[in-house]
Scaffold this motif. Structure first.
Motif, PDB file in Angstrom:
ATOM      1  N   GLU A   1       0.801  -1.226   0.000  1.00 22.45           N
ATOM      2  CA  GLU A   1       0.000   0.000   0.000  1.00 22.45           C
ATOM      3  C   GLU A   1       0.837   1.282   0.000  1.00 22.45           C
ATOM      4  OE1 GLU A   1      -3.853   2.006   2.285  1.00 22.45           O
ATOM      5  OE2 GLU A   1      -3.129   0.029   2.870  1.00 22.45           O
ATOM      6  N   PRO A   2       1.971   1.351   0.703  1.00 24.39           N
ATOM      7  CA  PRO A   2       2.751   2.591   0.656  1.00 24.39           C
ATOM      8  C   PRO A   2       3.233   2.961  -0.746  1.00 24.39           C
ATOM      9  CG  PRO A   2       3.425   1.266   2.532  1.00 24.39           C
ATOM     10  CD  PRO A   2       2.528   0.402   1.709  1.00 24.39           C
ATOM     11  N   LEU A   3       3.236   2.009  -1.679  1.00 25.19           N
ATOM     12  CA  LEU A   3       3.675   2.295  -3.045  1.00 25.19           C
ATOM     13  C   LEU A   3       2.512   2.494  -4.011  1.00 25.19           C
ATOM     14  CD1 LEU A   3       6.699  -0.163  -3.449  1.00 25.19           C
ATOM     15  CD2 LEU A   3       6.760   2.315  -3.116  1.00 25.19           C
ATOM     16  N   TRP A   4       1.281   2.397  -3.538  1.00 27.27           N
ATOM     17  CA  TRP A   4       0.137   2.524  -4.450  1.00 27.27           C
ATOM     18  C   TRP A   4       0.160   3.841  -5.216  1.00 27.27           C
ATOM     19  CZ3 TRP A   4      -4.730   0.588  -1.275  1.00 27.27           C
ATOM     20  CH2 TRP A   4      -4.629  -0.807  -1.111  1.00 27.27           C
ATOM     21  N   ALA A   5       0.439   4.940  -4.518  1.00 26.45           N
ATOM     22  CA  ALA A   5       0.393   6.252  -5.177  1.00 26.45           C
ATOM     23  C   ALA A   5       1.423   6.311  -6.307  1.00 26.45           C
ATOM     24  CB  ALA A   5       0.643   7.371  -4.163  1.00 26.45           C
ATOM     25  N   GLU A   6       2.620   5.765  -6.085  1.00 23.77           N
ATOM     26  CA  GLU A   6       3.656   5.788  -7.115  1.00 23.77           C
ATOM     27  C   GLU A   6       3.292   4.875  -8.282  1.00 23.77           C
ATOM     28  OE1 GLU A   6       8.537   5.397  -7.492  1.00 23.77           O
ATOM     29  OE2 GLU A   6       7.555   5.223  -5.543  1.00 23.77           O
ATOM     30  N   ILE A   7       2.733   3.713  -7.970  1.00 30.03           N
ATOM     31  CA  ILE A   7       2.330   2.778  -9.021  1.00 30.03           C
ATOM     32  C   ILE A   7       1.194   3.371  -9.851  1.00 30.03           C
ATOM     33  CG2 ILE A   7       1.277   0.520  -9.448  1.00 30.03           C
ATOM     34  CD1 ILE A   7       2.806  -0.438  -6.882  1.00 30.03           C
ATOM     35  N   VAL A   8       0.208   3.937  -9.182  1.00 32.62           N
ATOM     36  CA  VAL A   8      -0.925   4.543  -9.891  1.00 32.62           C
ATOM     37  C   VAL A   8      -0.447   5.726 -10.737  1.00 32.62           C
ATOM     38  CG1 VAL A   8      -3.044   5.886  -9.560  1.00 32.62           C
ATOM     39  CG2 VAL A   8      -2.718   3.732  -8.330  1.00 32.62           C
ATOM     40  N   ALA A   9       0.482   6.517 -10.224  1.00 35.62           N
ATOM     41  CA  ALA A   9       0.993   7.650 -10.997  1.00 35.62           C
ATOM     42  C   ALA A   9       1.636   7.173 -12.296  1.00 35.62           C
ATOM     43  CB  ALA A   9       2.002   8.443 -10.162  1.00 35.62           C
ATOM     44  N   ALA A  10       2.350   6.048 -12.242  1.00 35.92           N
ATOM     45  CA  ALA A  10       2.979   5.516 -13.460  1.00 35.92           C
ATOM     46  C   ALA A  10       1.920   5.031 -14.445  1.00 35.92           C
ATOM     47  CB  ALA A  10       3.927   4.379 -13.100  1.00 35.92           C
ATOM     48  N   ILE A  11       0.860   4.407 -13.933  1.00 36.16           N
ATOM     49  CA  ILE A  11      -0.236   3.952 -14.806  1.00 36.16           C
ATOM     50  C   ILE A  11      -0.923   5.147 -15.462  1.00 36.16           C
ATOM     51  CG2 ILE A  11      -2.486   2.803 -14.823  1.00 36.16           C
ATOM     52  CD1 ILE A  11      -1.409   1.071 -12.461  1.00 36.16           C
ATOM     53  N   VAL A  12      -1.176   6.183 -14.679  1.00 36.27           N
ATOM     54  CA  VAL A  12      -1.824   7.392 -15.197  1.00 36.27           C
ATOM     55  C   VAL A  12      -0.935   8.044 -16.268  1.00 36.27           C
ATOM     56  CG1 VAL A  12      -2.580   9.732 -14.587  1.00 36.27           C
ATOM     57  CG2 VAL A  12      -3.179   7.801 -13.123  1.00 36.27           C
ATOM     58  N   ARG A  13       0.347   8.097 -16.012  1.00 29.62           N
ATOM     59  CA  ARG A  13       1.304   8.680 -16.961  1.00 29.62           C
ATOM     60  C   ARG A  13       1.305   7.890 -18.276  1.00 29.62           C
ATOM     61  NH1 ARG A  13       5.069   8.736 -13.299  1.00 29.62           N
ATOM     62  NH2 ARG A  13       6.311   6.973 -14.039  1.00 29.62           N
ATOM     63  N   THR A  14       1.240   6.577 -18.166  1.00 31.93           N
ATOM     64  CA  THR A  14       1.232   5.725 -19.366  1.00 31.93           C
ATOM     65  C   THR A  14      -0.036   5.946 -20.154  1.00 31.93           C
ATOM     66  OG1 THR A  14       2.421   4.083 -18.060  1.00 31.93           O
ATOM     67  CG2 THR A  14       1.540   3.362 -20.167  1.00 31.93           C
ATOM     68  N   ALA A  15      -1.165   5.996 -19.451  1.00 37.96           N
ATOM     69  CA  ALA A  15      -2.444   6.224 -20.123  1.00 37.96           C
ATOM     70  C   ALA A  15      -2.479   7.580 -20.832  1.00 37.96           C
ATOM     71  CB  ALA A  15      -3.592   6.111 -19.123  1.00 37.96           C
ATOM     72  N   ALA A  16      -1.850   8.573 -20.224  1.00 31.79           N
ATOM     73  CA  ALA A  16      -1.856   9.914 -20.808  1.00 31.79           C
ATOM     74  C   ALA A  16      -1.107   9.936 -22.146  1.00 31.79           C
ATOM     75  CB  ALA A  16      -1.209  10.917 -19.836  1.00 31.79           C
ATOM     76  N   ARG A  17      -0.149   9.026 -22.311  1.00 24.48           N
ATOM     77  CA  ARG A  17       0.585   8.939 -23.578  1.00 24.48           C
ATOM     78  C   ARG A  17      -0.298   8.417 -24.710  1.00 24.48           C
ATOM     79  NH1 ARG A  17       5.344   5.191 -22.058  1.00 24.48           N
ATOM     80  NH2 ARG A  17       5.689   5.256 -24.327  1.00 24.48           N
ATOM     81  N   ALA A  18      -1.424   7.832 -24.352  1.00 28.22           N
ATOM     82  CA  ALA A  18      -2.341   7.331 -25.397  1.00 28.22           C
ATOM     83  C   ALA A  18      -3.138   8.470 -26.004  1.00 28.22           C
ATOM     84  CB  ALA A  18      -3.280   6.290 -24.796  1.00 28.22           C
TER      85      ALA A  18
END
Length: 288
Positions: A271-288
């Motif tokens: 859980e302490p890494l959720w924010a960092e993991i989600v940020a990477a997913i959001v960043r990847t999606a934004a590239r679409a």
């Protein structure tokens, strides 16, 4: 929870967020039910503007079991002397079938461990159905990378538990071997999580068929070189089940991919890494 007819099977799933938002489908790993994507993690993703779907792969959780295919002889599959009951490509096709059942022309996909292998296969076989890909704690299928430590490998080959309590204790011991040394969980949390999974569904025969699928599906490296999608690889630097070399090899194979290495993370999603993991997913999606 609802079920979708997909690829001739029934897949148990649930959703988070506004159905009008872009779909993001979470694909879980070997022998792991969809609830391994914890509710708080799914809600965090939904809060970033996604319609989040998690589901049980075939042969696990509350999705269709393929017991008629029998329990594979894993050593024979490893030596090439016996076929696997199905391949990762079939699990990728299941995911596309879920897209069809839910009316998704395209979706973002995120896969963890074997789920990472499945989303890699999706990117190879069905690139026209994807918006972006995030592969977490996974590998390419090249046997020279991503190897498990002997202790971690033993957690996959142990004899199935004979009772609820034994199963819970096995799960706790497996976490202590494969989980994140930088983010240790409490025994209370691990016991509750293991009990919830046991009480929801237990199907070790399906896990053996999934193991065979991973072994028999081979190396995806060359196929990944042709992927032209927004693609990110996340991997824990302390992962004993899929060595970090597997994540590095995945990122090296996919053109223009992003590699995110997470110190202290093992083979779980603390859980302490959720924010960092989600940020990477959001960043990847934004590239679409």
């Amino acid at each position: 929870m609802p079920r979708a007819r997909a690829n001739g099977l029934e897949l148990e799933y649930d959703t988070f967020g506004d159905p009008a938002n872009p779909p993001l489908v979470l694909v879980m790993g070997l022998g792991a039910q969809m609830i391994t994507w914890e509710t708080g993690f799914c809600e965090l993703l939904a809060g970033h503007g996604f319609h989040v779907v998690r589901f049980d792969n075939r042969d696990i959780g509350l999705s269709s079991y393929l017991d008629e295919l029998g329990v594979p002889d894993v050593p024979a599959v490893m030596s090439g002397q016996a076929p696997a009951p199905y391949l990762l490509a079939d699990l990728a096709d299941d995911t596309v079938g879920l897209f069809d059942a839910l009316g998704f022309a395209k979706a973002h996909v995120v896969g963890a461990s074997m789920g990472g292998m499945i989303v890699q296969q999706l990117a190879i076989d069905h690139p026209d159905r994807l918006l972006s890909v995030t592969s977490i704690m996974s590998t390419t299928g090249d046997p020279s990378v991503g190897q498990a430590s002997p202790a971690a490998l033993a957690t996959l080959t142990r004899k199935p538990a004979a009772s609820r309590e034994e199963s819970i204790e096995q799960s706790i011991a497996a976490y202590r071997t494969t989980g994140s040394p930088g983010y240790p969980a409490t025994d209370e949390y691990l016991r509750e999580k293991a009990a919830r999974g046991y009480d929801r569904a237990l199907h070790p025969e399906g896990t053996f068929r999934q193991v065979a699928a991973v072994i028999a599906s081979g190396d995806r490296t060359e196929g990944l070189r042709d992927v032209r999608l927004p693609f990110t690889v996340l991997h824990g630097e302390a992962d004993p089940l899929v060595n970090v070399s597997g994540g590095k090899a995945t990122a090296a194979a996919v053109p223009d991919s992003e590699l995110v290495l997470l110190p202290g993370m093992g083979h779980d999603l603390p859980e302490p890494l959720w924010a960092e993991i989600v940020a990477a997913i959001v960043r990847t999606a934004a590239r679409a």
